[in-house]
Write a protein that holds these residues in place. Structure first.
Motif, PDB file in Angstrom:
ATOM      1  N   GLN A  25       0.491  -1.342   0.327  1.00  0.00           N
ATOM      2  CA  GLN A  25      -0.002   0.532  -0.117  1.00  0.00           C
ATOM      3  C   GLN A  25       0.889   1.216   0.160  1.00  0.00           C
ATOM      4  N   ALA A  26       2.163   1.327   0.428  1.00  0.00           N
ATOM      5  CA  ALA A  26       2.885   2.085   0.705  1.00  0.00           C
ATOM      6  C   ALA A  26       3.461   3.043  -0.504  1.00  0.00           C
ATOM      7  N   ALA A  27       3.647   1.366  -1.265  1.00  0.00           N
ATOM      8  CA  ALA A  27       4.730   1.866  -2.768  1.00  0.00           C
ATOM      9  C   ALA A  27       2.968   2.379  -3.721  1.00  0.00           C
ATOM     10  N   LYS A  28       2.406   1.506  -3.395  1.00  0.00           N
ATOM     11  CA  LYS A  28       1.326   2.756  -4.157  1.00  0.00           C
ATOM     12  C   LYS A  28       1.282   4.478  -3.878  1.00  0.00           C
ATOM     13  N   ASN A  29       1.081   4.383  -2.814  1.00  0.00           N
ATOM     14  CA  ASN A  29       1.462   6.035  -2.304  1.00  0.00           C
ATOM     15  C   ASN A  29       2.131   6.801  -2.272  1.00  0.00           C
ATOM     16  N   HIS A  30       3.245   5.877  -2.601  1.00  0.00           N
ATOM     17  CA  HIS A  30       4.431   6.680  -3.223  1.00  0.00           C
ATOM     18  C   HIS A  30       4.207   6.428  -4.391  1.00  0.00           C
ATOM     19  N   ARG A  31       4.219   5.964  -5.626  1.00  0.00           N
ATOM     20  CA  ARG A  31       3.988   6.330  -6.818  1.00  0.00           C
ATOM     21  C   ARG A  31       2.822   7.478  -7.034  1.00  0.00           C
ATOM     22  N   ALA A  32       1.625   7.299  -6.234  1.00  0.00           N
ATOM     23  CA  ALA A  32       0.975   8.174  -6.229  1.00  0.00           C
ATOM     24  C   ALA A  32       0.639   9.934  -6.290  1.00  0.00           C
ATOM     25  N   ALA A  33       2.055  10.009  -5.183  1.00  0.00           N
ATOM     26  CA  ALA A  33       2.327  10.741  -4.758  1.00  0.00           C
ATOM     27  C   ALA A  33       3.225  11.798  -5.271  1.00  0.00           C
ATOM     28  N   ALA A  34       4.372  10.756  -6.528  1.00  0.00           N
ATOM     29  CA  ALA A  34       5.306  11.022  -7.626  1.00  0.00           C
ATOM     30  C   ALA A  34       4.143  11.304  -8.379  1.00  0.00           C
ATOM     31  N   GLU A  35       3.624  11.118  -9.110  1.00  0.00           N
ATOM     32  CA  GLU A  35       2.034  11.173 -10.311  1.00  0.00           C
ATOM     33  C   GLU A  35       1.286  12.563  -9.869  1.00  0.00           C
ATOM     34  N   LEU A  37       2.706  15.369  -7.930  1.00  0.00           N
ATOM     35  CA  LEU A  37       3.636  15.739  -8.181  1.00  0.00           C
ATOM     36  C   LEU A  37       4.442  16.486  -9.018  1.00  0.00           C
ATOM     37  N   ALA A  38       4.257  15.449 -10.064  1.00  0.00           N
ATOM     38  CA  ALA A  38       4.314  15.728 -11.331  1.00  0.00           C
ATOM     39  C   ALA A  38       3.273  16.199 -12.336  1.00  0.00           C
ATOM     40  N   ALA A  39       2.775  16.053 -11.620  1.00  0.00           N
ATOM     41  CA  ALA A  39       1.202  16.867 -12.452  1.00  0.00           C
ATOM     42  C   ALA A  39       0.750  18.430 -11.377  1.00  0.00           C
ATOM     43  N   GLY A  40       1.483  18.663 -10.684  1.00  0.00           N
ATOM     44  CA  GLY A  40       1.485  19.367  -9.969  1.00  0.00           C
ATOM     45  C   GLY A  40       0.349  19.717  -8.538  1.00  0.00           C
ATOM     46  N   ASP A  41       0.196  18.576  -8.369  1.00  0.00           N
ATOM     47  CA  ASP A  41      -1.304  19.208  -7.080  1.00  0.00           C
ATOM     48  C   ASP A  41       0.020  18.478  -5.773  1.00  0.00           C
ATOM     49  N   HIS A  42       0.157  19.306  -5.449  1.00  0.00           N
ATOM     50  CA  HIS A  42       1.316  19.584  -4.065  1.00  0.00           C
ATOM     51  C   HIS A  42       1.093  19.421  -2.969  1.00  0.00           C
ATOM     52  N   GLN A  43      -1.322  19.382  -2.940  1.00  0.00           N
ATOM     53  CA  GLN A  43      -1.740  19.380  -2.168  1.00  0.00           C
ATOM     54  C   GLN A  43      -2.251  17.244  -1.979  1.00  0.00           C
ATOM     55  N   LYS A  44      -2.839  16.682  -2.824  1.00  0.00           N
ATOM     56  CA  LYS A  44      -2.667  15.841  -3.437  1.00  0.00           C
ATOM     57  C   LYS A  44      -1.341  15.297  -2.806  1.00  0.00           C
ATOM     58  N   ALA A  45       0.399  15.138  -3.745  1.00  0.00           N
ATOM     59  CA  ALA A  45       0.967  14.752  -3.642  1.00  0.00           C
ATOM     60  C   ALA A  45       1.102  14.535  -2.052  1.00  0.00           C
ATOM     61  N   ALA A  46       1.066  15.139  -0.846  1.00  0.00           N
ATOM     62  CA  ALA A  46       1.465  15.461   0.262  1.00  0.00           C
ATOM     63  C   ALA A  46       0.261  14.656   1.014  1.00  0.00           C
ATOM     64  N   HIS A  47      -0.570  14.650   0.898  1.00  0.00           N
ATOM     65  CA  HIS A  47      -1.500  13.064   1.049  1.00  0.00           C
ATOM     66  C   HIS A  47      -1.302  12.142   1.086  1.00  0.00           C
ATOM     67  N   HIS A  48      -0.774  11.534  -0.542  1.00  0.00           N
ATOM     68  CA  HIS A  48      -0.701  10.305  -1.190  1.00  0.00           C
ATOM     69  C   HIS A  48       1.188  10.038   0.484  1.00  0.00           C
ATOM     70  N   GLY A  49       1.784  11.105   0.020  1.00  0.00           N
ATOM     71  CA  GLY A  49       3.591  10.598   0.803  1.00  0.00           C
ATOM     72  C   GLY A  49       3.478  10.708   2.214  1.00  0.00           C
ATOM     73  N   TYR A  50       2.025  11.600   3.297  1.00  0.00           N
ATOM     74  CA  TYR A  50       2.481  10.899   4.689  1.00  0.00           C
ATOM     75  C   TYR A  50       1.435   9.484   4.338  1.00  0.00           C
ATOM     76  N   THR A  51       0.707   9.851   3.926  1.00  0.00           N
ATOM     77  CA  THR A  51       0.564   8.296   3.732  1.00  0.00           C
ATOM     78  C   THR A  51       0.685   6.513   4.297  1.00  0.00           C
ATOM     79  N   ALA A  52       1.784   7.112   2.789  1.00  0.00           N
ATOM     80  CA  ALA A  52       3.099   5.718   2.303  1.00  0.00           C
ATOM     81  C   ALA A  52       4.187   5.915   3.716  1.00  0.00           C
ATOM     82  N   TYR A  53       4.694   7.658   3.825  1.00  0.00           N
ATOM     83  CA  TYR A  53       5.357   6.924   5.140  1.00  0.00           C
ATOM     84  C   TYR A  53       4.437   6.532   6.344  1.00  0.00           C
TER      85      TYR A  53
END
Length: 88
Positions: A25-35, A37-53
């Motif tokens: 699940q963490a790996a999926k969230n890390h990938r989502a965070a990266a995607e 971020l690449a799209a410029g959505d820092h809020q969603k990236a942060a959510h997925h990043g913290y969830t992955a952590y």
């Protein structure tokens, strides 16, 4: 060996499974965070990043419990290697 103390083996197997599930699940969230971020959505990236952590941290607890069971099982009392210590 399983007949010696099946409940302990069952607990260890559960710790391994939970750790594996959380890491997946963490790996999926890390990938989502990266995607995101690449799209410029820092809020969603942060959510997925913290969830992955959080998932990774919790997985580490379960992995450690399973490893300690194996150490006890083989009567080595082997401490976790440096790279297996929390925070490494």
């Amino acid at each position: 060996m399983m007949a010696e103390h099946p409940e302990e083996h069952k607990k260890s197997a559960e710790h391994h499974q939970i750790a594996a599930d959380h890491l997946e699940q963490a790996a999926k969230n890390h990938r989502a965070a990266a995607e995101h971020l690449a799209a410029g959505d820092h809020q969603k990236a942060a959510h997925h990043g913290y969830t992955a952590y959080g998932l990774s941290s919790h997985a580490q607890y379960h992995a450690q419990q399973a490893a300690l069971h194996h150490s006890h099982e083989h009567k080595t009392d082997e401490p976790l290697h440096a790279h297996e210590q929390p925070g490494k």
